[in-house]
Structure formats: C-alpha cells, structure tokens
Design a protein around this motif. Structure first.
Motif, PDB file in Angstrom:
ATOM      1  N   VAL A  37       0.750  -1.255   0.027  1.00  0.00           N
ATOM      2  CA  VAL A  37       0.144   0.172  -0.503  1.00  0.00           C
ATOM      3  C   VAL A  37       1.091   1.089   0.135  1.00  0.00           C
ATOM      4  CG1 VAL A  37      -1.309   0.834   1.200  1.00  0.00           C
ATOM      5  CG2 VAL A  37      -1.997  -1.123   0.959  1.00  0.00           C
ATOM      6  N   ILE A  38       1.763   0.638   0.684  1.00  0.00           N
ATOM      7  CA  ILE A  38       3.309   2.267   0.610  1.00  0.00           C
ATOM      8  C   ILE A  38       4.224   2.629  -0.792  1.00  0.00           C
ATOM      9  CG2 ILE A  38       5.022   2.893   1.432  1.00  0.00           C
ATOM     10  CD1 ILE A  38       4.177   1.695   4.770  1.00  0.00           C
ATOM     11  N   ALA A  39       4.038   1.687  -1.428  1.00  0.00           N
ATOM     12  CA  ALA A  39       4.470   1.753  -2.360  1.00  0.00           C
ATOM     13  C   ALA A  39       3.737   2.422  -3.471  1.00  0.00           C
ATOM     14  CB  ALA A  39       4.906   0.424  -3.383  1.00  0.00           C
ATOM     15  N   LEU A  40       2.597   1.584  -3.290  1.00  0.00           N
ATOM     16  CA  LEU A  40       0.819   2.205  -3.870  1.00  0.00           C
ATOM     17  C   LEU A  40       0.668   3.824  -4.503  1.00  0.00           C
ATOM     18  CD1 LEU A  40      -1.323  -0.819  -3.729  1.00  0.00           C
ATOM     19  CD2 LEU A  40       0.248   0.167  -5.979  1.00  0.00           C
ATOM     20  N   SER A  41       0.884   4.079  -2.727  1.00  0.00           N
ATOM     21  CA  SER A  41       1.164   6.206  -2.578  1.00  0.00           C
ATOM     22  C   SER A  41       1.870   6.443  -3.340  1.00  0.00           C
ATOM     23  CB  SER A  41       0.450   5.985  -0.915  1.00  0.00           C
ATOM     24  OG  SER A  41       2.305   5.166  -0.740  1.00  0.00           O
ATOM     25  N   LEU A  42       2.607   6.313  -3.634  1.00  0.00           N
ATOM     26  CA  LEU A  42       4.364   7.238  -4.261  1.00  0.00           C
ATOM     27  C   LEU A  42       3.561   7.429  -5.334  1.00  0.00           C
ATOM     28  CD1 LEU A  42       7.056   4.980  -2.934  1.00  0.00           C
ATOM     29  CD2 LEU A  42       6.102   6.609  -2.099  1.00  0.00           C
ATOM     30  N   LEU A  43       2.934   6.485  -6.335  1.00  0.00           N
ATOM     31  CA  LEU A  43       2.382   6.940  -7.587  1.00  0.00           C
ATOM     32  C   LEU A  43       1.684   7.982  -7.591  1.00  0.00           C
ATOM     33  CD1 LEU A  43       3.105   6.182 -10.641  1.00  0.00           C
ATOM     34  CD2 LEU A  43       1.236   4.792 -10.977  1.00  0.00           C
ATOM     35  N   PRO A  44       0.610   7.781  -7.316  1.00  0.00           N
ATOM     36  CA  PRO A  44       0.400   9.348  -7.329  1.00  0.00           C
ATOM     37  C   PRO A  44       0.571  10.362  -6.877  1.00  0.00           C
ATOM     38  CG  PRO A  44      -1.498   7.347  -6.180  1.00  0.00           C
ATOM     39  CD  PRO A  44      -0.083   6.642  -6.226  1.00  0.00           C
ATOM     40  N   LEU A  45       1.304   9.733  -5.629  1.00  0.00           N
ATOM     41  CA  LEU A  45       1.916  11.439  -4.992  1.00  0.00           C
ATOM     42  C   LEU A  45       3.073  11.371  -6.002  1.00  0.00           C
ATOM     43  CD1 LEU A  45       2.877  13.604  -2.596  1.00  0.00           C
ATOM     44  CD2 LEU A  45       5.316  11.128  -2.317  1.00  0.00           C
ATOM     45  N   VAL A 110      -7.654  17.263  -4.401  1.00  0.00           N
ATOM     46  CA  VAL A 110      -8.759  17.220  -3.608  1.00  0.00           C
ATOM     47  C   VAL A 110      -9.060  16.152  -4.841  1.00  0.00           C
ATOM     48  CG1 VAL A 110     -10.073  16.330  -2.203  1.00  0.00           C
ATOM     49  CG2 VAL A 110      -8.742  18.206  -1.127  1.00  0.00           C
ATOM     50  N   VAL A 111      -9.747  16.524  -5.352  1.00  0.00           N
ATOM     51  CA  VAL A 111     -10.279  15.964  -6.886  1.00  0.00           C
ATOM     52  C   VAL A 111      -9.002  15.010  -7.255  1.00  0.00           C
ATOM     53  CG1 VAL A 111     -11.263  15.975  -8.605  1.00  0.00           C
ATOM     54  CG2 VAL A 111     -12.778  17.640  -6.559  1.00  0.00           C
ATOM     55  N   LEU A 112      -8.503  15.950  -7.487  1.00  0.00           N
ATOM     56  CA  LEU A 112      -7.664  14.821  -8.557  1.00  0.00           C
ATOM     57  C   LEU A 112      -6.823  13.710  -7.735  1.00  0.00           C
ATOM     58  CD1 LEU A 112      -5.106  17.986 -10.351  1.00  0.00           C
ATOM     59  CD2 LEU A 112      -6.995  15.988 -11.067  1.00  0.00           C
ATOM     60  N   ALA A 113      -6.634  13.783  -6.225  1.00  0.00           N
ATOM     61  CA  ALA A 113      -6.107  12.720  -5.496  1.00  0.00           C
ATOM     62  C   ALA A 113      -6.861  11.450  -5.372  1.00  0.00           C
ATOM     63  CB  ALA A 113      -5.626  13.832  -4.376  1.00  0.00           C
ATOM     64  N   LEU A 114      -8.158  12.398  -5.699  1.00  0.00           N
ATOM     65  CA  LEU A 114      -9.303  10.981  -5.396  1.00  0.00           C
ATOM     66  C   LEU A 114      -9.282  10.355  -6.514  1.00  0.00           C
ATOM     67  CD1 LEU A 114     -12.373  11.314  -3.523  1.00  0.00           C
ATOM     68  CD2 LEU A 114     -12.373  11.019  -5.878  1.00  0.00           C
ATOM     69  N   LEU A 115      -9.265  10.692  -7.485  1.00  0.00           N
ATOM     70  CA  LEU A 115      -9.378  10.529  -8.722  1.00  0.00           C
ATOM     71  C   LEU A 115      -7.954   9.260  -9.163  1.00  0.00           C
ATOM     72  CD1 LEU A 115     -10.968  12.497 -10.853  1.00  0.00           C
ATOM     73  CD2 LEU A 115     -11.544  10.797 -10.230  1.00  0.00           C
ATOM     74  N   LEU A 116      -6.687   9.875  -8.854  1.00  0.00           N
ATOM     75  CA  LEU A 116      -5.505   8.855  -9.301  1.00  0.00           C
ATOM     76  C   LEU A 116      -5.645   8.245  -8.235  1.00  0.00           C
ATOM     77  CD1 LEU A 116      -3.034  11.306  -9.746  1.00  0.00           C
ATOM     78  CD2 LEU A 116      -3.678   9.933 -11.075  1.00  0.00           C
ATOM     79  N   VAL A 117      -6.283   7.774  -6.571  1.00  0.00           N
ATOM     80  CA  VAL A 117      -6.090   6.939  -6.082  1.00  0.00           C
ATOM     81  C   VAL A 117      -6.836   5.747  -6.682  1.00  0.00           C
ATOM     82  CG1 VAL A 117      -6.717   6.299  -2.999  1.00  0.00           C
ATOM     83  CG2 VAL A 117      -5.292   7.860  -4.055  1.00  0.00           C
ATOM     84  N   ALA A 118      -8.060   6.521  -7.170  1.00  0.00           N
ATOM     85  CA  ALA A 118      -9.225   5.258  -7.513  1.00  0.00           C
ATOM     86  C   ALA A 118      -8.845   4.475  -8.086  1.00  0.00           C
ATOM     87  CB  ALA A 118     -10.131   6.390  -7.263  1.00  0.00           C
ATOM     88  N   PHE A 119      -8.360   5.281  -9.525  1.00  0.00           N
ATOM     89  CA  PHE A 119      -7.793   4.178 -10.502  1.00  0.00           C
ATOM     90  C   PHE A 119      -6.335   3.636 -10.571  1.00  0.00           C
ATOM     91  CE2 PHE A 119      -9.580   8.522 -13.309  1.00  0.00           C
ATOM     92  CZ  PHE A 119     -10.773   7.942 -13.062  1.00  0.00           C
ATOM     93  N   PHE A 120      -5.279   4.108  -9.706  1.00  0.00           N
ATOM     94  CA  PHE A 120      -3.875   3.584  -9.900  1.00  0.00           C
ATOM     95  C   PHE A 120      -4.024   2.658  -8.714  1.00  0.00           C
ATOM     96  CE2 PHE A 120      -3.592   7.603 -12.575  1.00  0.00           C
ATOM     97  CZ  PHE A 120      -2.519   6.315 -13.772  1.00  0.00           C
ATOM     98  N   THR A 122      -6.661   1.771  -6.008  1.00  0.00           N
ATOM     99  CA  THR A 122      -8.247   1.164  -5.042  1.00  0.00           C
ATOM    100  C   THR A 122      -8.242  -0.719  -6.353  1.00  0.00           C
ATOM    101  OG1 THR A 122      -9.673   2.919  -5.335  1.00  0.00           O
ATOM    102  CG2 THR A 122     -10.358   0.895  -5.370  1.00  0.00           C
ATOM    103  N   PRO A 123      -8.149  -0.754  -7.284  1.00  0.00           N
ATOM    104  CA  PRO A 123      -7.964  -1.668  -7.869  1.00  0.00           C
ATOM    105  C   PRO A 123      -7.070  -3.139  -7.064  1.00  0.00           C
ATOM    106  CG  PRO A 123      -8.251   0.324  -9.828  1.00  0.00           C
ATOM    107  CD  PRO A 123      -7.766   0.152  -8.670  1.00  0.00           C
ATOM    108  N   ALA A 124      -5.826  -2.993  -7.448  1.00  0.00           N
ATOM    109  CA  ALA A 124      -4.423  -3.398  -6.139  1.00  0.00           C
ATOM    110  C   ALA A 124      -5.005  -3.607  -5.015  1.00  0.00           C
ATOM    111  CB  ALA A 124      -3.409  -3.037  -6.844  1.00  0.00           C
ATOM    112  N   MET A 125      -6.002  -2.833  -4.131  1.00  0.00           N
ATOM    113  CA  MET A 125      -5.888  -2.685  -2.481  1.00  0.00           C
ATOM    114  C   MET A 125      -7.127  -3.809  -2.344  1.00  0.00           C
ATOM    115  SD  MET A 125      -4.697   0.589  -0.939  1.00  0.00           S
ATOM    116  CE  MET A 125      -6.156   1.817  -2.139  1.00  0.00           C
ATOM    117  N   VAL A 126      -8.238  -3.491  -3.641  1.00  0.00           N
ATOM    118  CA  VAL A 126      -9.564  -4.361  -3.221  1.00  0.00           C
ATOM    119  C   VAL A 126      -8.917  -6.032  -3.604  1.00  0.00           C
ATOM    120  CG1 VAL A 126     -11.478  -5.307  -4.352  1.00  0.00           C
ATOM    121  CG2 VAL A 126     -10.972  -3.036  -4.046  1.00  0.00           C
TER     122      VAL A 126
END
Length: 321
Positions: A37-45, A110-120, A122-126
């Motif tokens: 999860v930490i590694a995945l959070s780096l891409l939107p960042l 905020v909107v861009l952060a939410l959409l980037l997390v949803a696209f990049f 959420t599928p991996a975390m689900v």
C-alpha cells in the motif's frame, strides 16, 4: 402518546453494521502500513507533485497577481489591507494573495488525489483484501473499467457543481469547516463504494448493497472527508511561513493520497464482507415463521437402536377385501 419502537431485527441489523464498520476501520488502519500500500501511494504522489510544480512554474505568479488585483477591487478588502499597513503589518499584504491561491487550488488537488487513488490504487488494494480475507469470493464483474471511469467522472462533476454553489458560504468560518468535508465525503462514498464492488459483485448485488448500507457508507465518506481536512493546518502554517509552500504542498498531497488510500481500504473491507454475507443469505433456505429446523446435539446423539432406516421399513400390507 404512543412511542415508536424499532423492530428487533432492525436494531440487530444496526448493531451488526456498526460492528462491521468498526472492524473494517481498524483493519484498514493496519493495511495502510502494508509495504504494498505504501508503495502504491507513491505513484499518485509523484504524478501530483510533478503536475503541481509544473503548474506553479507556469502560472503561480500570474495567479497571485490576478488574485491581488481582484482583491484591490473590493473596497472592504482594500480598507483592511490599508489598516494592516497603518499598524505595521503591511507584510501580511504579500501573504494574503498566495494563501488565497492555495485555498482555491485545494479543491482541484483533492479531486485529483481522489481520482488518482481510485484509478491506480483501488483495484490493487481491493485485490489485496480479497486475497487475504475472501479468497473464495466469486468475481462476477458487475462493473468494468469504463463503468468505473464514467461513474467517477459523473460523480466528480456533481461534486464540483456542489463546490461552486457552496463557495460563497465558505466565507462563513463555521461552514468552511463543514461544507467541504461533506462534499468530499459524498464524493468518496460514490467513487470508492462503486470501485470496491466493481470486480466481485454483479450489478444487482451492487445496487442492493449500496441501498441497504447507504447510511454507513455515507458516514464512512464523511469521516474520510473530515480527515482530509488535515492539510488545512498546513495552509494555516503557510500564512506565516509562505516561503515553505514548496515543501508544504507535496506534504499535503501525500496526506491526501494516504487518506483516500485508507478510505478505499475501508470500503473494500466493509463491502466485501457485506457481499459475502449477502451471498450466504441467498444460499441459506428460509425457515418458516413459528418453526425451527430440527437439530441433533453432538453431546446427546440418538441411540443406534432408535435409528430407523425408512427405505428398509416394510410397506404395510393392503387390507383384506
């Protein structure tokens, strides 16, 4: 005057929802520390920080000058700025415009952060939650990639419209702390609830779960929206230390990404468990009211001499004519 009493089944349902809600919350907190999860959070960042610095390089000075010119057209604002000059606080004049630019850019961040997390993310975390907790849960794929993108974009358009309509109320101090979290919470609920069920639930199952658990899902979104207000503390610091904005903006973006990653995990834990329970209910035959299924206690088994083989019992002979 008669009082309304909740049916026992409904009260038990509320208690079960609260139990699952709290359990999913703590599971999501623990999953946020997972290396994946930490590694995945780096891409939107990385994507958002690169975009923020590019936009700041090209448009920051123009945006600040435009806001400052706009402020000078307001007689009340000009009076306040003149009063600050008279009391020796004229340096704050140079802080007001940059701070307003940051505040007005916050909804976009905020909107861009939410959409980037949803696209990049959420599928991996689900998939991570499903593998670790529900490996036997059948994937019925009621929502594809196009459906997820369309749903998220439409929800975002509605949220932006609500933001635009509510902007005048942001000038009222209490409402600026209430309205944005409510709007972010509604958008978080819409986006992450859909994505959490897109792979595993059918269309009918998704609609059933989102209708049955609407209140808990909205509560989860509002809580995530309130947590996402944490970067406002950084903007308050930026009012005094505006020179640190290049460091505060990336930090705020990472906080947004982590908050939405947590929200995505929360919805995944909650809704996958709800989906598993829904399917168990569908496969359990209903018991008629007032009757109970016969049970045999393991502590008191039926004696062997009392077990009768129905098929081996001889048929009664026909009566004599």
């Amino acid at each position: 005057m008669p009082t309304m009493v909740e049916p026992p089944g409904r009260i038990a349902g509320y208690a079960c929802d609260m139990r699952v809600l709290l359990g999913s919350f703590w599971r999501s907190v623990a999953y946020c520390l997972h290396p994946r999860v930490i590694a995945l959070s780096l891409l939107p960042l990385v994507l958002m920080v690169a975009g923020a610095f590019a936009l700041g390089y090209w448009f920051w000075d123009r945006a600040v000058d435009a806001v400052l010119a706009w402020l000078e057209t307001w007689s009340l604002v000009e009076f306040v700025l003149g009063w600050l000059d008279s009391v020796g606080l004229g340096a704050l004049r140079t802080v007001v415009a940059p701070l307003l630019v940051l505040v007005m850019a916050t909804p976009l961040i905020v909107v861009l952060a939410l959409l980037l997390v949803a696209f990049f993310m959420t599928p991996a975390m689900v998939d991570l939650v499903a593998q670790r907790r529900f490996p036997d849960l059948q994937r019925r794929r009621g929502g594809g990639v196009l459906g997820s993108v369309g749903w998220s974009l439409w929800s975002t358009v509605l949220a932006v419209l609500m933001l635009v309509v509510s902007l005048p109320f942001w000038l009222i101090p209490p409402l600026v702390l209430v309205l944005p979290p409510l709007i972010w919470g509604w958008l978080t609920y819409r986006v992450f609830a859909y994505d959490a069920l897109a792979e595993h639930a059918s269309v009918d199952e998704r609609r059933t779960l989102m209708a049955r658990h609407r209140v808990p899902l909205l509560v989860m979104g509002v809580i995530a929206g309130l947590i996402s207000a944490a970067p406002s503390v950084l903007w308050a610091s930026g009012a005094m230390f505006i020179a640190l904005a290049p460091l505060l903006v990336p930090l705020a973006i990472w906080i947004y990404a982590l908050v939405f990653a947590f929200a995505s995990l929360w919805y995944a834990h909650y809704l996958l468990q709800a989906l598993d329970e829904l399917r168990r209910e569908a496969t359990t035959p209903p018991v008629p009211p007032g009757s109970s299924a016969p049970t045999v206690s393991a502590a008191h088994p039926v004696p062997a001499d009392r077990i009768v083989d129905v098929e081996a019992r001889p048929l009664p002979s026909p009566p004599a004519s």
